[in-house]
Design a protein around this motif. Structure first.
Motif, PDB file in Angstrom:
ATOM      1  N   ASP A  75      41.830  63.904  59.666  1.00 25.10           N
ATOM      2  CA  ASP A  75      41.013  62.711  59.379  1.00 25.10           C
ATOM      3  C   ASP A  75      39.553  63.080  59.163  1.00 25.10           C
ATOM      4  O   ASP A  75      38.852  62.445  58.364  1.00 25.10           O
ATOM      5  N   ALA A  76      39.083  64.090  59.900  1.00 29.23           N
ATOM      6  CA  ALA A  76      37.695  64.512  59.724  1.00 29.23           C
ATOM      7  C   ALA A  76      37.488  65.145  58.356  1.00 29.23           C
ATOM      8  O   ALA A  76      36.429  64.969  57.732  1.00 29.23           O
ATOM      9  N   GLU A  77      38.496  65.852  57.865  1.00 30.56           N
ATOM     10  CA  GLU A  77      38.365  66.552  56.584  1.00 30.56           C
ATOM     11  C   GLU A  77      38.375  65.583  55.397  1.00 30.56           C
ATOM     12  O   GLU A  77      37.637  65.778  54.424  1.00 30.56           O
ATOM     13  N   ASP A  78      39.244  64.556  55.465  1.00 33.00           N
ATOM     14  CA  ASP A  78      39.323  63.643  54.310  1.00 33.00           C
ATOM     15  C   ASP A  78      38.442  62.406  54.461  1.00 33.00           C
ATOM     16  O   ASP A  78      38.496  61.496  53.613  1.00 33.00           O
ATOM     17  N   GLY A  79      37.659  62.331  55.519  1.00 29.92           N
ATOM     18  CA  GLY A  79      36.739  61.207  55.686  1.00 29.92           C
ATOM     19  C   GLY A  79      37.322  60.005  56.400  1.00 29.92           C
ATOM     20  O   GLY A  79      36.619  59.017  56.635  1.00 29.92           O
ATOM     21  N   SER A  80      38.615  60.064  56.738  1.00 30.85           N
ATOM     22  CA  SER A  80      39.244  58.922  57.405  1.00 30.85           C
ATOM     23  C   SER A  80      38.642  58.665  58.782  1.00 30.85           C
ATOM     24  O   SER A  80      38.616  57.525  59.250  1.00 30.85           O
ATOM     25  N   LEU A  81      38.150  59.734  59.414  1.00 33.04           N
ATOM     26  CA  LEU A  81      37.577  59.559  60.756  1.00 33.04           C
ATOM     27  C   LEU A  81      36.336  58.675  60.703  1.00 33.04           C
ATOM     28  O   LEU A  81      36.106  57.859  61.600  1.00 33.04           O
TER      29      LEU A  81
END
Length: 222
Positions: A75-81
């Motif tokens: 999630d941190a990598e794709d911006g979902s976080l």
């Protein structure tokens, strides 16, 4: 808010299945641990029956760790976080929803297949239900405690290597009381105290682990 949490569980469930690390990888690892141990211990069936619950629990613990490093990192990598931080739902509840999805694809299948693998370890048929019961009680705590380690390492390079070092010490009480409860149920001795402690650890993890993981995630964003 309930709709948001259910949507997050469904999303993580589908992503786990599509990525190939859903039901298959932890189960294969669990099966490998159980199958390889008799080769190391030798053809001593009474010995395998004695150490069988410990083998199943250690295998379940290690299999639960698989994929935990990606619980928040993906999630941190794709911006979902960042989007999760912006939702109206409290972050600890979102963490709990992600843990629920991870347990459904990891802990639940392990508890379901454990009785079958118990037969390979010469456990008596009447003990197979006890193994499944204790794993159903204990594996949610393993996932919740693992979420703390996953949140602490979300911003670190090679955080997956550090995660077992952080998580394994926290899971020792769950492992001790899980094996104790299983042995007590198999031997027909008083299992109430060990089962109560296992349940208490699960409840404490359910309350405290999402709060700790959410705090770690906020710290990683600051």
């Amino acid at each position: 808010m309930t709709r948001t949490l259910l949507a997050l569980i469904r999303r993580d469930f589908r992503l786990a299945i599509r990525s190939g690390g859903g039901f298959g990888l932890p189960l294969v690892f669990f099966l490998s641990v159980v199958v390889m141990t008799p080769f190391a211990a030798g053809p001593d069936l009474p010995l395998l029956a004695r150490i069988g619950p410990a083998i199943l629990w250690i295998g379940a613990l290690l299999a639960t760790l698989i994929g935990l490093d990606r619980l928040f990192a993906a999630d941190a990598e794709d911006g979902s976080l960042d989007l999760l931080f912006g939702t109206p739902a409290p972050l600890p509840l979102l963490v709990l929803a992600k843990c629920a999805a991870h347990w459904i694809v990891t802990g639940l299948p392990l508890a379901a297949i454990a009785p079958l693998l118990g037969l390979m370890l010469n456990l008596p048929p009447e003990a197979l239900g006890a193994v499944a019961l204790t794993l159903l009680l204990g594996t949610p705590a393993l996932t919740l405690l693992g979420a703390i380690g996953a949140a602490l390492t979300v911003g670190l390079r090679r955080g997956g290597l550090l995660l077992p070092v952080l998580v394994l010490p926290m899971t020792v009480p769950v492992l001790i009381f899980g094996v104790s409860a299983t042995n007590a149920l198999i031997l027909g001795t008083e299992a109430g105290p060990a089962l109560s402690m296992l349940g208490a650890l699960g409840l404490a993890s359910l309350v405290l682990a999402p709060l700790a993981a959410a705090a770690a995630l906020r710290a990683s964003q600051s």
